[in-house]
Structures are given as C-alpha cells and as structure tokens.
Design a protein around this motif. Structure first.
Motif, PDB file in Angstrom:
ATOM      1  N   GLY A  31      13.811   0.983 -12.104  1.00  0.00           N
ATOM      2  CA  GLY A  31      13.922   1.877 -10.905  1.00  0.00           C
ATOM      3  C   GLY A  31      12.366   1.342 -10.012  1.00  0.00           C
ATOM      4  O   GLY A  31      12.067   2.195  -9.064  1.00  0.00           O
ATOM      5  N   ASP A  32      11.962   0.254 -10.645  1.00  0.00           N
ATOM      6  CA  ASP A  32      10.782  -0.369  -9.703  1.00  0.00           C
ATOM      7  C   ASP A  32      10.916  -1.529  -8.935  1.00  0.00           C
ATOM      8  O   ASP A  32      11.679  -2.351  -9.263  1.00  0.00           O
ATOM      9  N   ASP A  33      10.168  -1.364  -7.964  1.00  0.00           N
ATOM     10  CA  ASP A  33      10.142  -2.640  -7.178  1.00  0.00           C
ATOM     11  C   ASP A  33       9.069  -3.356  -8.016  1.00  0.00           C
ATOM     12  O   ASP A  33       8.069  -3.262  -8.547  1.00  0.00           O
ATOM     13  N   MET A  34       9.433  -4.959  -8.116  1.00  0.00           N
ATOM     14  CA  MET A  34       8.822  -5.905  -8.984  1.00  0.00           C
ATOM     15  C   MET A  34       8.353  -7.084  -7.991  1.00  0.00           C
ATOM     16  O   MET A  34       8.799  -7.281  -6.921  1.00  0.00           O
ATOM     17  N   ALA A  35       7.148  -7.808  -8.227  1.00  0.00           N
ATOM     18  CA  ALA A  35       6.735  -8.783  -7.456  1.00  0.00           C
ATOM     19  C   ALA A  35       5.772  -9.865  -8.343  1.00  0.00           C
ATOM     20  O   ALA A  35       5.294  -9.526  -9.602  1.00  0.00           O
ATOM     21  N   TRP A  36       5.613 -10.840  -7.668  1.00  0.00           N
ATOM     22  CA  TRP A  36       4.787 -11.910  -8.228  1.00  0.00           C
ATOM     23  C   TRP A  36       3.492 -12.030  -7.106  1.00  0.00           C
ATOM     24  O   TRP A  36       3.702 -12.179  -5.915  1.00  0.00           O
ATOM     25  N   ALA A 102       6.531   4.187  -2.874  1.00  0.00           N
ATOM     26  CA  ALA A 102       6.827   3.623  -1.769  1.00  0.00           C
ATOM     27  C   ALA A 102       5.372   3.176  -1.042  1.00  0.00           C
ATOM     28  O   ALA A 102       4.594   3.574  -0.907  1.00  0.00           O
ATOM     29  N   ALA A 103       5.422   1.621  -1.072  1.00  0.00           N
ATOM     30  CA  ALA A 103       4.435   0.937  -0.414  1.00  0.00           C
ATOM     31  C   ALA A 103       4.671  -0.544  -0.059  1.00  0.00           C
ATOM     32  O   ALA A 103       5.759  -0.853  -0.399  1.00  0.00           O
ATOM     33  N   PRO A 104       4.213  -0.997   0.976  1.00  0.00           N
ATOM     34  CA  PRO A 104       4.399  -2.369   1.299  1.00  0.00           C
ATOM     35  C   PRO A 104       4.666  -3.167   0.205  1.00  0.00           C
ATOM     36  O   PRO A 104       3.966  -3.411  -0.596  1.00  0.00           O
ATOM     37  N   LEU A 105       5.785  -3.926   0.182  1.00  0.00           N
ATOM     38  CA  LEU A 105       6.082  -4.989  -0.989  1.00  0.00           C
ATOM     39  C   LEU A 105       4.928  -6.107  -1.138  1.00  0.00           C
ATOM     40  O   LEU A 105       4.773  -6.449  -2.200  1.00  0.00           O
ATOM     41  N   THR A 106       4.440  -6.531   0.239  1.00  0.00           N
ATOM     42  CA  THR A 106       3.660  -7.593   0.053  1.00  0.00           C
ATOM     43  C   THR A 106       2.090  -7.231  -0.291  1.00  0.00           C
ATOM     44  O   THR A 106       1.287  -7.954  -0.287  1.00  0.00           O
ATOM     45  N   ASP A 108      -0.777  -5.326  -2.240  1.00  0.00           N
ATOM     46  CA  ASP A 108      -1.323  -5.332  -3.847  1.00  0.00           C
ATOM     47  C   ASP A 108      -1.276  -3.816  -4.346  1.00  0.00           C
ATOM     48  O   ASP A 108      -1.914  -3.806  -5.593  1.00  0.00           O
ATOM     49  N   ARG A 109      -0.709  -2.920  -3.916  1.00  0.00           N
ATOM     50  CA  ARG A 109      -0.731  -1.750  -4.168  1.00  0.00           C
ATOM     51  C   ARG A 109       0.480  -1.327  -5.126  1.00  0.00           C
ATOM     52  O   ARG A 109       1.327  -0.476  -5.054  1.00  0.00           O
ATOM     53  N   TYR A 110       0.341  -2.186  -6.288  1.00  0.00           N
ATOM     54  CA  TYR A 110       1.417  -2.016  -7.424  1.00  0.00           C
ATOM     55  C   TYR A 110       0.521  -1.140  -8.411  1.00  0.00           C
ATOM     56  O   TYR A 110      -0.414  -1.275  -9.077  1.00  0.00           O
TER      57      TYR A 110
END
Length: 123
Positions: A31-36, A102-106, A108-110
C-alpha cells in the motif's frame, strides 16, 4: 521494526548496468508508494524514480528517463531499479524510500528510508 535495505550498488564503467534492490520488512508495503533518490558528493539528495502503490505507475527524473526502470514485487515486498547506460553523473548514494500518505512522489516527504547503497560510474 520497519526497515528498507538497499543492495546491488558497486563500481561500473560508463555505459554499463546495475540493478538495485530494496527489501522491505516489518510490514506489508503493497500500500506504499516507493521511490529511489540519490545523493552525489556535495549535492542535495534528488529524486530518481517512483512507483505508485495503486496501478504501479512509474515516474522518472528527466535525467534518467529511457535508461532506468523501476519495478516492484508486492508478494516479495521488494522494489528494484534497473539502471542501464550508466553515466559518471549517475554516481552517488542511492536510497530507497516508502510512504503511505499522499504527497508529491518527487518530493522527499517519504516516511521510511533505507541506509543507501553506493553507485560509482567510472569514465
């Protein structure tokens, strides 16, 4: 304890490839958005790629479009970043990140971050 652990970094010549992996533990990350993200020496951390929890949509920084591919495996609780045609400017510490809110994917609010894995691209 929730953890993200990156692996797969290393030294590679320009034009080569690496595949980074991010292993999530402590809970289900489907259920998480994930990023590098990555951080080069003396520079701010920057967005590289993201994949949404719903639909698996991917987003990339302009600098890596067409060369990097992000994917996820919700069964294995992992995310990956396939990096091809690497350039010296891709050098840096690569971080895996995850969030549910919810936060912009780009941005760094992870919520969760790994410790990072070093990628060095030589000329």
């Amino acid at each position: 304890q929730v953890q993200l652990v990156e692996s797969g970094g290393g030294l590679v010549q320009a034009g080569g490839s690496l595949r980074l992996s991010c292993a999530a533990s402590g809970r289900n990350f489907s259920g998480d958005d994930m990023a590098w993200f990555r951080q080069a020496p003396g520079k701010d951390r920057e967005f590289v790629a993201a994949i949404t929890w719903f639909g698996g949509r991917t987003f990339y920084a302009d600098s890596v479009k067409g060369r990097f591919t992000m994917s996820r495996d919700n069964v294995k609780n992992t995310a990956s970043l396939q990096m091809n045609s690497l350039k010296p400017e891709d050098t840096g510490v690569y971080y895996c990140a995850a969030k549910q809110y919810a936060a912009p994917l780009t941005s760094d609010r992870y919520e969760f971050w790994g410790q990072g894995t070093q990628v060095t691209v030589s000329t």
